[in-house]
Structure formats: structure tokens, C-alpha cells
Design a protein around this motif. Sequence first.
Motif: not given
Length: 475
Positions: A135, A139, A143-144, A146, A232, A298, A329
Motif C-alpha cells: 500500500q 501510495r 496510487w491506491f 484499497p 488515490h 474520500d 491522512q
Amino acid sequence: MKSWPGIRSGTIHDAMNPETLEATLIELLGGDAKKVSRARDVMEQHSIDKWYAHHLPDIVVFAESTADVQAVMKFANEHEIPVTTRGGGVGYVGGAVPWKGGIVLSVRRMDEILEINPTDGVAVVQPGVILGDLQKAVRDQGWFYPPDPSSLKECTVGGTVATNAGGPRCLKYGVTRHYVLGLEVVLADGRVLRTGGRCHKNKTGFDLIGMFVGSEGLLGVVTEITVRIIPHPPARATFSVGFREFREAATAVQRIFAEGYLPSALEIADKFTLEAARNYPGNDFIPDGDAHLLVDLDGQESSVKSEVESLRGLLESLQPLSIDVAFGQDQCEQLWEIRRSFSYSLRDTGLKKLNEDIVVPRSRLMDLVHFGQQLQEETGYAVASFGHAGDGNIHVNIMVEERVLVEEKDKVDAALDRLFHQVLDWKGVITGEHGIGLAKKRWFSAATSDVSREVHSGLKAMLDPKGILNPGKFV
Ligand code: 2HG
Ligand code: ZN
């Protein structure tokens, strides 16, 4: 049948004596003695997960490549030696416990992130990568990825594939299955299957990925995983809301949906859980009240801001004891600290935690909590409930003293029977994210039809005809 198997000692597998097994495996693994271990402490570490079952393997193999896994599987298949694959070993149902001894095949050393490619929206990883590391790496590129089980700092991506892990963000983003685009799997006989790939849509043949994801190590050994990554969301906000009682928090859940919000997470906690968290060191921020809700939003900054304003109005109209809001965050994560600690703070009470990750249709949330209260009154065992209210996936934990597990085993079994049968009567399911493993084997029949179990057995027989992959579990 017993609902938890208790402590068992190791059984040296009949097929081969341990010295020969060790020597043969070292040879098959290129002569590298560091890839195997029979040291007592290593065997102990690989005999458990976070549940209460324990069984020693005969040997632990640390695979470093797909070729290593293939070599082990070919050999084990030929000699009919049980193989239990293991990642972080942090499962909740005894899934990684080598219940029939044999080989524990650890993929923990296969821990490379092979590629992160935002243009294609994919990441390719080996199974031993820690989920939190993936993750973070994703990140760092904006990018993400989840899926976010609470054990994300300890669990491996391979483990999340084996259990089809979920987490709070599933509400908006879905579970692990929804992110796996491609798999490399070593089958029981050592053949390598590559299925899916790096395309976000793929309708070539059966959904073999869906079959392997969540198969708890019973159908093959996953050696490479291609996952979908998404941009993200630039903004995030968290509400932490304290309520007087659970009923009010459950009402808020229904109202949030009824008013058209889809939070990224919607988590609830009851009085017992909150008390345990209050007594747990390091938890700074716990609002007053006997019930608690966390709501995450979000998206783009302007839309998050406007949703926060309107949602605040809705929450205020429900007259909670407190409402706190965080943006960004770091601040949001401060409000989430308490939630991430629940699993740990309940353990810290000194009581044994029989955690059942049942799911009910969301309209049954209040019924479930009433049922938990009734169970508590009638059995005298505390019940702590918390979890993913938005999904109807509530962790109902029966909390008992250690001696009760032995002295009142039948009574505890009966309480769990009542819980699971009630959940099934409501058309709920016995596990939403942790799996069946050993812990829920007792209820697998009640939760599935005869035909469903025949299909499970048929698939197992076809992919693993000698039954060497993770034997002793639910199929
Ligand atoms: C969570 O949601 C995990 O925190 C663990 O699924 C649940 O410990 C539990 O009961
Ligand atoms: Zn959970």
C-alpha cells in the motif's frame, strides 16, 4: 466434532523419516540448507496462527522462487506429504495451522514488489510482500490499493488472497477479489497455472481467479499476484461520533445510506469494545458514550468538504454525545487509531476472544446486537461487538476466561451454535472475511447445501486428487 481442536503435538509423517525428508528437500532446493528448518522454535512459530489451534509440522520450507514451490509440490505430491502454505501466519481461523503435520511451505521470503505501473493501473507482487508495504509503495506514486484488513502491517498479500481479505474500506471499494487481475499458481502436482493478467476486464473462460481467491490454501500455492490499483483520492475526512447507546449508532448507519451517502468506511463499536479500548495503552482519543461510529469520506477536495458539511448536519440531527471531524491522512488516522486497536485491546483484557466475523443483511444489525445481549445475559459470557456496520459484517466476540474454554467447552459450543444458527436463519453468513479454516469447520455444513459441498469436493479432487494441500480443513 469439536469447535476448536485444542492443543495437539506434532506427528512425524509416515511417508518418510524427518532426516531423510530434510536431506531430500535440501537437495531439491538446490542444496541450500537455509531453505529448510526443523529447529524447534521455527517449527513452533509455524504451528499456530492467531486462533487457538496448534499443530507442529514435520519441517518448514522457506521457498524463494516459483521453482522452489514447484520442486516441493512435485515431491510432496509423489510421496503424499501434507503441505500447508503460510504467509504472515496472522489468520483468525487456524487456516495456516498444519493440522496433519508434513511441510509448512512458507512464502514469506518471496517478498518482492515486482512492478508498480500506474499507466496500466497494476502492481505485480510476490505472495510474501507485507500488505502495508505494498500500500505504501503504491501510495508513494499517488496510487491506491484499497483492501485494508486490520492486520495490514503483518499480513502478506498472499494471505489476503487466500482469505479474500476485506477491511473497513470494502464498503466503497470492495474486497481483495475485486482487485486481483492475475495469478500464478503452483498446482498440487507442481504444474504452474497462469490465469488472468494485467487487463482490467477479462472474460476468457471460467473465473479461475475467483476460485483461487479465498480458497484458503486448499487448491494451489499462489506464487505471483497482479492487482488492480486506482488513483488515490486526493482528499479524505473522518467523523468520529460518540453515541449514548448502540441503537442510536445503528440508526445513524441506516440514515446515512437512506440520505444517499456512500462512505468509504462505516464502522461501529459497542460498549464492551470501547471499554477495552479505553483501558488499552496508547489510545488517546476515545469519545464518551456506549457506542461509537467512524465514518470516512474520500474523493476530490471540494466534494469531500461539501459532503462533510451536509453529513455533519445529518449527524447533529441524531443528537449524538460528540462529533469530531478530521481532514487529511494524518489527522484521520489519529481518529482511526482506536479502531485499529480493537482486535488488540480486546485481547489485552486477559479474556480469550472467540471472534466470529459473521455477516447479516444490514437491516438485521439491531437484531444481531439484541441477540448478542441476550446471549450475554443467558450464558454469563461477555459479548463484544464491533466492525464493518456498512457491510453488515460485525465481529461478534464471545469473551471468556481461559479456563472456560476447557471447563465449559460444551456450553461455549452451544452459545456459538446458537449464534451461527440465528445468523443463518436471518440469511446471513458465518464468515465475511476471516474464512472457515478449522475454527468454523463445525458450521460449514449448516452454512452450505449438499450440492455446494459436492462441488467443493469435486473441485478439490480435480486440483488436488491426493488431498495434500492444507488437509484437515473444511473440504
Ligand atoms: C478487524 O476488523 C479484523 O479488525 C479483526 O477483522 C476482527 O479481531 C477481530 O475480531
Ligand atoms: Zn474485520
